[in-house]
Design an enzyme around this catalytic site. Structure first.
Site, PDB file in Angstrom:
ATOM      1  NE  ARG A  87       9.915   2.705   3.366  1.00 48.94           N
ATOM      2  CZ  ARG A  87       8.666   2.902   2.986  1.00 48.94           C
ATOM      3  NH1 ARG A  87       7.823   3.531   3.799  1.00 48.94           N
ATOM      4  NH2 ARG A  87       8.255   2.485   1.806  1.00 48.94           N
ATOM      5  CE  LYS A 109      11.424   4.380  -5.060  1.00 47.10           C
ATOM      6  NZ  LYS A 109      11.378   3.727  -3.743  1.00 47.10           N
ATOM      7  CG  HIS A 153       1.099   0.547  -2.625  1.00 46.11           C
ATOM      8  ND1 HIS A 153       1.565   1.704  -3.210  1.00 46.11           N
ATOM      9  CD2 HIS A 153       2.155   0.021  -1.954  1.00 46.11           C
ATOM     10  CE1 HIS A 153       2.845   1.870  -2.909  1.00 46.11           C
ATOM     11  NE2 HIS A 153       3.229   0.853  -2.155  1.00 46.11           N
ATOM     12  CG  ASP A 210       7.099  -1.347  -6.358  1.00 47.83           C
ATOM     13  OD1 ASP A 210       7.518  -1.559  -5.198  1.00 47.83           O
ATOM     14  OD2 ASP A 210       6.511  -0.303  -6.671  1.00 47.83           O
TER      15      ASP A 210
END
Length: 613
Positions: free
Chosen positions: A154, A249, A262, A335
């Protein structure tokens, strides 16, 4: 949204005073968490922390407690910069107003929320959001991001870039993994980010996995466990205010799926015995190292829970397995609740309530924040959830904030952040770590290393042409070769090269002495394979470099020379240039087995394979 009074300043002062006292006693270093028995000094610190957290909890209203359970993705370059998405999603204009209105426990940064520009800007954004929380009588925030490194990065340059999990797995160096996490954590904390949703503890046994892949360290549970433990130490080591809270995770394990959660709801058919041997070890290792938090997976594992519920909403998985069987006492995160894997079976208003009933503590990025918060409050009012259950989660969150010094030192120095983030020392360490990761999979024609420098080299193939930071991969590698005295031409052909792009690359190859081709998931992209085959047919020496998944080399036999970097970072491109020209001998070993293109049950390149010279 219901109006809520602020937490009384007296209660905040009690918490901060106790936190400072606990910090003065001295929290143990991360390595001390391995000891079977805690020293009296540590027990005293934990008792003080628990007392402070419990005292603050007693002074909070239900609405304030519920706010602590939520993390939202707020928008804006600064805390006070109006952004239309804040108005659209939260009903206010600025990120600071979102924090104040919803009494948030945390926020999360992404590039698409306009959070990352440079070190000073991120530090000032964090300070502004913390100021908004504290000035309104609320508690300092958990500020998080997903800085796994590699394909999930990120915060780009100037932050120090490492090549990601599978590359570190290829190096086999737990010390390199620890260093990467330590530097990443220190740089994040310098800009006010105090929690990193990393490392990934999934064991990637499925080459078709569309969502994990190189985010995993390996297909071997022992290697993943060792790397995860090392990174938890790196992120959380040292003084509480120097590192970040790690978050492993995706529990109970997302490594054996061909569906991206997703966009769908994956089903994994591991038995309890398979789970215990394959998926559980990295989570056990993280818990043994004292990891602060664990994130759930939106997956269905019927043989672990036959209810059909995703693990995020499963009491059997969260309370029974994670809390009960593995003994995890820290904070459990969902999540993102915006993912289709979470939303497929239930309306958005039900997801937070069901997750809390399953044993989750923190609700990450609900699709509709106000609806989600009110649904939890209403569930308590109607008796579906007890306030005691809410208190259990809030207490864990407060304990984590205290443990990491978030309540004692929520603000950072932007000038100091500019000096630390991406400094020369960190960059040198990152390049040394990256140099240890390149894996030579094939060198059938003994093309490498090139003892005599070629006069002209074409660098082509896939490239991060929409690179958020810096120069695209083909150009970066071209510049690295050029800096070493090789004339180069960079020609990007893309993920799915057109006929025209392929023809242009073939024509350019004829004007050069050698060709380096970057691939990205060529195993799944036939047009990339067509490009490779046509370049090989020119008779020019061709070196293929897989910059992501290591499975590409089994799919194009016409190319006899293959390297794998598992990463398209600038540092990885520098390592490739060194290997090609003989400055560096490849040290990486495959952290997964590469199956045959014609029969996925046949191993073409085994786990541990790697050439050197």
């Amino acid at each position: 949204m219901r109006h809520v009074k602020s937490i009384p300043r007296r209660q905040v002062a009690v918490l901060l005073s106790a936190a400072i006292a606990a910090a003065a006693v001295g929290a143990p270093a991360a390595t001390a968490q391995d000891a079977p028995a805690q020293p009296a000094e540590t027990q005293s610190t934990e008792a003080a922390t628990m007392s402070a957290a419990a005292s603050t909890l007693r002074g909070m209203t239900l609405e304030q407690k519920v706010g602590q359970l939520f993390v939202a993705n707020v928008y804006g370059k600064t805390a006070d910069t109006p952004h239309p998405k804040n108005r659209e999603e939260f009903g206010v204009d600025t990120a600071a107003e979102v924090v104040k209105r919803y009494h948030l426990g945390g926020v999360i940064y992404f590039a698409w929320t306009d959070s990352f520009h440079n070190a000073r800007q991120v530090a000032e954004l964090s300070n502004g959001l913390q100021r908004a929380a504290v000035s309104s009588g609320n508690l300092p925030l958990l500020v998080s991001t997903d800085q796994e490194q590699g394909v999930v990065t990120r915060f780009g340059p100037p932050a120090t870039q490492f090549p990601g999990s599978m590359a570190l797995g290829a190096s086999r160096s737990t010390e390199d993994a620890r260093k990467a996490a330590e530097i990443t954590g220190q740089e994040l904390r310098a800009v006010g980010i105090n929690q990193d949703f990393a490392p990934d503890a999934d064991v990637n046994v499925n080459p078709a996995n569309p969502v994990i892949g190189v985010r995993s360290f390996s297909s071997d549970p022992k290697l993943v466990s060792d790397m995860v433990a090392a990174q938890v130490r790196g992120y959380q080591g040292g003084l509480p205010t120097q590192g970040v809270s790690a978050n492993v995770k995706h529990f109970p394990g997302h490594g054996d799926t061909d569906v991206d959660s997703h966009y769908g709801l994956p089903v994994i058919n591991h038995t309890p015995e398979q789970w215990a041997q394959l998926d559980a070890p990295p989570f056990r290792a993280a818990i043994a190292k004292g990891v602060d938090s664990i994130m759930t997976a939106h997956i269905v594992v019927p043989k672990l829970d036959d209810s059909g519920e995703p693990s995020t909403l499963s009491p059997k998985v969260i309370t029974g397995m994670l809390r009960g069987e593995l003994g995890f006492r820290g904070v459990v995160y969902t999540d993102s609740l915006r993912m289709e894997g979470a939303r497929k079976k239930h309306p958005d208003a039900r997801l937070p309530v069901l997750a809390l009933k399953a044993g989750v503590d923190v609700l990450l990025m609900p699709q509709y924040l106000e609806l989600a918060i009110n649904s939890v409050i209403d569930a308590v009012r109607t008796g579906e959830l007890t306030e005691r259950r809410i208190d259990e989660s809030v207490l864990r969150i407060l304990m984590m904030k205290l443990k990491r010094g978030i309540l004692t030192k929520p603000f950072v120095d932007p000038a100091a952040a500019e000096k630390l983030v991406g400094n020369k020392r960190n960059q040198v360490v990152a390049q040394k770590v990256t140099d240890n990761t390149v894996t030579a999979i094939r060198n059938d024609d003994k093309l490498l290393p090139m003892r005599a420098k070629p006069g002209k080299v074409l660098v082509t193939g896939w490239s991060d042409t929409a690179a958020t930071w810096g120069t695209a991969s083909t150009q970066t590698l071209s510049k690295q070769l050029n800096a070493r005295g090789v004339a180069t031409t960079a020609l990007t052909t893309g993920l799915r090269p057109t006929s025209q792009a392929i023809d242009s690359a073939v024509a350019a190859a004829g004007q050069n002495d050698a060709v380096v081709v970057l691939t990205n998931r060529a195993a799944k992209e036939p047009l990339q394979r067509q490009l490779l085959e046509k370049l090989a047919a020119t008779g020019k020496p061709v070196i293929a470099v897989a910059v992501r998944d290591p499975y590409d080399a089994a799919h194009v036999d016409a190319v006899k020379t293959w390297l794998n970097t598992y990463s398209f970072s600038a540092g990885s491109m520098e390592s490739v240039a060194k290997v090609v020209l003989g400055e560096l001998s490849p040290k990486g070993k495959l952290p997964v087995s590469v199956p045959s293109a014609s029969d996925p049950n046949v191993v073409r390149f085994p786990f541990g394979h790697g050439l050197t010279w």
